[in-house]
Design a protein around this motif. Sequence first.
Motif, PDB file in Angstrom:
ATOM      1  N   ALA A 117     -13.725   0.387  -8.255  1.00 42.88           N
ATOM      2  CA  ALA A 117     -12.601  -0.500  -7.960  1.00 42.88           C
ATOM      3  C   ALA A 117     -11.889  -0.085  -6.676  1.00 42.88           C
ATOM      4  CB  ALA A 117     -11.623  -0.507  -9.140  1.00 42.88           C
ATOM      5  N   ALA A 118     -11.708   1.226  -6.467  1.00 45.29           N
ATOM      6  CA  ALA A 118     -11.023   1.714  -5.270  1.00 45.29           C
ATOM      7  C   ALA A 118     -11.835   1.414  -4.007  1.00 45.29           C
ATOM      8  CB  ALA A 118     -10.766   3.214  -5.397  1.00 45.29           C
ATOM      9  N   ILE A 119     -13.161   1.590  -4.068  1.00 47.31           N
ATOM     10  CA  ILE A 119     -13.996   1.294  -2.899  1.00 47.31           C
ATOM     11  C   ILE A 119     -13.976  -0.202  -2.589  1.00 47.31           C
ATOM     12  CG2 ILE A 119     -16.353   1.373  -1.971  1.00 47.31           C
ATOM     13  CD1 ILE A 119     -16.832   3.863  -3.674  1.00 47.31           C
ATOM     14  N   LEU A 120     -14.013  -1.022  -3.634  1.00 46.01           N
ATOM     15  CA  LEU A 120     -13.938  -2.474  -3.415  1.00 46.01           C
ATOM     16  C   LEU A 120     -12.587  -2.871  -2.819  1.00 46.01           C
ATOM     17  CD1 LEU A 120     -15.655  -3.807  -6.678  1.00 46.01           C
ATOM     18  CD2 LEU A 120     -16.606  -3.729  -4.360  1.00 46.01           C
ATOM     19  N   LEU A 121     -11.517  -2.196  -3.259  1.00 45.36           N
ATOM     20  CA  LEU A 121     -10.202  -2.456  -2.666  1.00 45.36           C
ATOM     21  C   LEU A 121     -10.206  -2.095  -1.195  1.00 45.36           C
ATOM     22  CD1 LEU A 121      -7.167  -3.156  -2.947  1.00 45.36           C
ATOM     23  CD2 LEU A 121      -6.776  -0.752  -3.541  1.00 45.36           C
ATOM     24  N   LEU A 122     -10.787  -0.939  -0.863  1.00 46.36           N
ATOM     25  CA  LEU A 122     -10.865  -0.525   0.536  1.00 46.36           C
ATOM     26  C   LEU A 122     -11.718  -1.500   1.346  1.00 46.36           C
ATOM     27  CD1 LEU A 122     -10.089   1.594   2.616  1.00 46.36           C
ATOM     28  CD2 LEU A 122     -12.018   2.986   1.855  1.00 46.36           C
ATOM     29  N   ALA A 123     -12.773  -2.033   0.736  1.00 50.19           N
ATOM     30  CA  ALA A 123     -13.632  -3.008   1.420  1.00 50.19           C
ATOM     31  C   ALA A 123     -12.874  -4.284   1.781  1.00 50.19           C
ATOM     32  CB  ALA A 123     -14.837  -3.352   0.539  1.00 50.19           C
ATOM     33  N   SER A 124     -11.860  -4.602   0.988  1.00 47.47           N
ATOM     34  CA  SER A 124     -11.110  -5.847   1.207  1.00 47.47           C
ATOM     35  C   SER A 124      -9.996  -5.716   2.237  1.00 47.47           C
ATOM     36  CB  SER A 124     -10.500  -6.329  -0.118  1.00 47.47           C
ATOM     37  OG  SER A 124      -9.462  -5.452  -0.538  1.00 47.47           O
ATOM     38  N   THR A 125      -9.784  -4.506   2.766  1.00 49.16           N
ATOM     39  CA  THR A 125      -8.670  -4.286   3.698  1.00 49.16           C
ATOM     40  C   THR A 125      -9.070  -4.619   5.131  1.00 49.16           C
ATOM     41  OG1 THR A 125      -9.272  -1.951   4.005  1.00 49.16           O
ATOM     42  CG2 THR A 125      -7.722  -2.467   2.225  1.00 49.16           C
ATOM     43  N   ASP A 126      -8.068  -4.720   5.975  1.00 52.64           N
ATOM     44  CA  ASP A 126      -8.273  -5.004   7.395  1.00 52.64           C
ATOM     45  C   ASP A 126      -7.545  -3.940   8.212  1.00 52.64           C
ATOM     46  OD1 ASP A 126      -8.198  -5.936  10.039  1.00 52.64           O
ATOM     47  OD2 ASP A 126      -8.225  -8.028   9.400  1.00 52.64           O
ATOM     48  N   PRO A 127      -8.270  -3.036   8.883  1.00 54.92           N
ATOM     49  CA  PRO A 127      -7.617  -1.965   9.643  1.00 54.92           C
ATOM     50  C   PRO A 127      -6.682  -2.459  10.735  1.00 54.92           C
ATOM     51  CG  PRO A 127      -9.948  -1.501   9.350  1.00 54.92           C
ATOM     52  CD  PRO A 127      -9.730  -2.916   8.902  1.00 54.92           C
ATOM     53  N   VAL A 128      -6.935  -3.652  11.258  1.00 52.95           N
ATOM     54  CA  VAL A 128      -6.097  -4.174  12.340  1.00 52.95           C
ATOM     55  C   VAL A 128      -4.801  -4.755  11.783  1.00 52.95           C
ATOM     56  CG1 VAL A 128      -5.959  -5.854  14.213  1.00 52.95           C
ATOM     57  CG2 VAL A 128      -8.109  -4.646  13.775  1.00 52.95           C
ATOM     58  N   LYS A 129      -4.901  -5.586  10.751  1.00 52.72           N
ATOM     59  CA  LYS A 129      -3.723  -6.277  10.220  1.00 52.72           C
ATOM     60  C   LYS A 129      -2.877  -5.396   9.298  1.00 52.72           C
ATOM     61  CE  LYS A 129      -5.918 -10.850  10.400  1.00 52.72           C
ATOM     62  NZ  LYS A 129      -6.380 -12.020   9.599  1.00 52.72           N
ATOM     63  N   ALA A 130      -3.505  -4.519   8.551  1.00 51.43           N
ATOM     64  CA  ALA A 130      -2.761  -3.721   7.562  1.00 51.43           C
ATOM     65  C   ALA A 130      -3.316  -2.309   7.484  1.00 51.43           C
ATOM     66  CB  ALA A 130      -2.817  -4.410   6.204  1.00 51.43           C
ATOM     67  N   PRO A 131      -3.101  -1.482   8.524  1.00 46.45           N
ATOM     68  CA  PRO A 131      -3.651  -0.121   8.503  1.00 46.45           C
ATOM     69  C   PRO A 131      -3.101   0.734   7.364  1.00 46.45           C
ATOM     70  CG  PRO A 131      -2.129  -0.416  10.342  1.00 46.45           C
ATOM     71  CD  PRO A 131      -2.386  -1.768   9.779  1.00 46.45           C
ATOM     72  N   TRP A 132      -1.862   0.491   6.960  1.00 47.91           N
ATOM     73  CA  TRP A 132      -1.293   1.288   5.869  1.00 47.91           C
ATOM     74  C   TRP A 132      -1.893   0.893   4.527  1.00 47.91           C
ATOM     75  CZ3 TRP A 132       0.604   5.618   7.163  1.00 47.91           C
ATOM     76  CH2 TRP A 132       1.239   5.767   8.391  1.00 47.91           C
ATOM     77  N   PHE A 133      -2.345  -0.346   4.411  1.00 52.32           N
ATOM     78  CA  PHE A 133      -3.055  -0.764   3.210  1.00 52.32           C
ATOM     79  C   PHE A 133      -4.428  -0.091   3.169  1.00 52.32           C
ATOM     80  CE2 PHE A 133      -5.114  -4.269   0.603  1.00 52.32           C
ATOM     81  CZ  PHE A 133      -4.501  -3.867  -0.574  1.00 52.32           C
ATOM     82  N   VAL A 134      -5.019   0.088   4.349  1.00 53.00           N
ATOM     83  CA  VAL A 134      -6.273   0.833   4.439  1.00 53.00           C
ATOM     84  C   VAL A 134      -6.049   2.278   3.985  1.00 53.00           C
ATOM     85  CG1 VAL A 134      -8.075   1.690   5.988  1.00 53.00           C
ATOM     86  CG2 VAL A 134      -7.146  -0.608   6.313  1.00 53.00           C
ATOM     87  N   ALA A 135      -4.927   2.857   4.434  1.00 49.00           N
ATOM     88  CA  ALA A 135      -4.605   4.231   4.037  1.00 49.00           C
ATOM     89  C   ALA A 135      -4.443   4.342   2.529  1.00 49.00           C
ATOM     90  CB  ALA A 135      -3.323   4.686   4.741  1.00 49.00           C
ATOM     91  N   LEU A 136      -3.788   3.366   1.927  1.00 52.45           N
ATOM     92  CA  LEU A 136      -3.620   3.369   0.469  1.00 52.45           C
ATOM     93  C   LEU A 136      -4.980   3.304  -0.218  1.00 52.45           C
ATOM     94  CD1 LEU A 136      -1.963   3.169  -2.140  1.00 52.45           C
ATOM     95  CD2 LEU A 136      -1.842   0.690  -1.774  1.00 52.45           C
ATOM     96  N   GLY A 137      -5.842   2.412   0.257  1.00 51.63           N
ATOM     97  CA  GLY A 137      -7.179   2.296  -0.320  1.00 51.63           C
ATOM     98  C   GLY A 137      -7.971   3.586  -0.178  1.00 51.63           C
ATOM     99  N   ALA A 138      -7.839   4.239   0.985  1.00 51.57           N
ATOM    100  CA  ALA A 138      -8.568   5.491   1.218  1.00 51.57           C
ATOM    101  C   ALA A 138      -8.066   6.602   0.298  1.00 51.57           C
ATOM    102  CB  ALA A 138      -8.417   5.914   2.680  1.00 51.57           C
ATOM    103  N   VAL A 139      -6.748   6.668   0.098  1.00 47.52           N
ATOM    104  CA  VAL A 139      -6.185   7.673  -0.814  1.00 47.52           C
ATOM    105  C   VAL A 139      -6.684   7.439  -2.236  1.00 47.52           C
ATOM    106  CG1 VAL A 139      -4.058   8.479  -1.913  1.00 47.52           C
ATOM    107  CG2 VAL A 139      -4.147   8.183   0.565  1.00 47.52           C
TER     108      VAL A 139
END
Length: 454
Positions: A117-139
Motif C-alpha cells: 500500500a505504501a509503495i502504491l501511494l508513493l507511485a501515485s505522487t508527483d515530485p513536482v506538484k507535491a514534493p512533501w507528499f512524496v516525502a510522506l510516501g517515502a517515509v
Amino acid sequence: MTAPDATAAPPKVSDAATRASWRESIAVYLQPRVLIVMLLGFSSGLPLALSGSTLQIWMKESGIDLHDIGLFVLVGTPYTLKFLWAPLVDALHIPFLTRRFGRRRGWLVFSQLLLIAAILLLASTDPVKAPWFVALGAVLVAATSATQDIVVDAFRVESLPESEQAAGMAGYVAAYRIGMLVSTAGALFLVSAFEGTGLVRAAAWAWGYIAMAALVLIGTITALAATEPEQSVRAEQATRAEGGFARVMNAAIGAFSEFLSRKDALAALAFIVLFKFTDAFSGTMTAPFVIDLGFTRNDYAAIVKGVGLAATLIGGFAGGFVARRYSLAASLWIGGILQAAANLSFSWLALVGVNQWALAFAITAENFTSAIGTVIFVAYLSALCRNPLHTATQYALLTALAAVGRTYLSASAGFVAEATGWPLFFAICVAVAVPSLILLAWLQRRGHFAALQT
C-alpha cells in the motif's frame, strides 16, 4: 590475543569424508527453512532503494533541486529507529491474521500488505506538484519496510536451528542484494521500457513503482507457504492470558533485562559495536579513495559496484560454509582477521595507482572478506537472541547497537585519511580491528561463545 585452540594435531580426513562434508554444506541451502528465509531476504531488500537511490533519480529527472533531494536521506530514519516499535511486533496480535497464520507469519503478511500500500501511494505522487507528499510516501515505505525487517529477522532466528543460521543468513544476504538490484537497475530499466511504449515520464515512473509493489507479493506468498516457528507457537501459548499492554511492556523490558543479566554482557555489547568497525572505517572512504586515486566514474560503477557485488554474494556463501564447519568462536576469529587484513589490499592499490586489475583485486578482497565477517557476525547476533518472547525487540536492539560503529565511530575516517594519506590510512583500518579481537579472545576465555552453542 589468542587464536582458537590448536594444540592437538587434526585427524586425517578421507577424501570421501571431505566430499560428504562439501555435499552437506551445499545441501543445507536446499532445506525448505533456508529457502524460505532466502525468499524473505529478497522481499526485505526490494523496498530499500524505492525510498532511497531510485527515488532520488526520479526526483532529479523531475527537476527537483539538489538540496531538496539531499534532505530525502532523512526518510531512512525508520531503519535506524525500528527497535522503538519492535516490542509491538513481539507482543501485539493482528486481528484475524495472527489467529489464521500465527504470531510471526501474521505480522509478515500484515507488514507486506502495508508495504504494498505504501509503495502504491508513493507511485501515485508527483515530485513536482507535491514534493512533501512524496516525502510522506517515502517515509511510509521506509517504516513499513523496517517493520517487515523486524519480523523477518525474528522469523529467521526462531525458525532455523543453530546449525542452519549461518547458511540462512548467507542466503538471506544474497537474496537481499538481488532485491536491491531489482529495485535499482531493474526499476530503472523498467521505467525506460514503459517510456519506450509511449508513456510520459511521470506515468512511466508510476508504473515502475507499481511493478515493484507487485514484486513484494513474492514475500507474501513465501509467508503463506511457510510454517510458524515452534518457538513462536510456544511463546504465544505462554502469553495468551496476558493483555496487549502487558505483553508489550514485558517484551520491551525483558529484551534489556534478560541480556544484561548474562555473564559478561557489557563486554559482549562492546564486541558487537567494534567487530565490524574495521569495515565501516575503511568503507566510509572507499568511494572518495577510488575517485581521488584517478579512476573514472565508469570504473567505480563497473568494478566497485559490479565486481564488488559478485564478491559479496560469493563471500556470503563462503561465510556460511565457515560458520557451519567451525565453532562460533573460531568462525569469528576467521572472519575478524580476514576482514581486517583485506584493508591492506587498498594500501597496496594506493601505491600501485590507477590500474583496473589492481582495483578489481582490492575490491574483491574487501567485499569477499567483509561478507564472510558479516554472515558470521549475524550468526553470533542470532545466537544471542534465544528468548522467543522478545526475539524481534532484542535483535533490533543489537543491530542498532552494531550500527554505532558504522554510523558514529567511523565519522572521523575522513580526518584520519587527510592527515595520514591513503596507504597509511588503510593500514590504520587494520589496526582499529585490534580492540575487537582482544575482546574476542577475552570472551572466548570466559566461555561466552561455548555457552551460546550449548
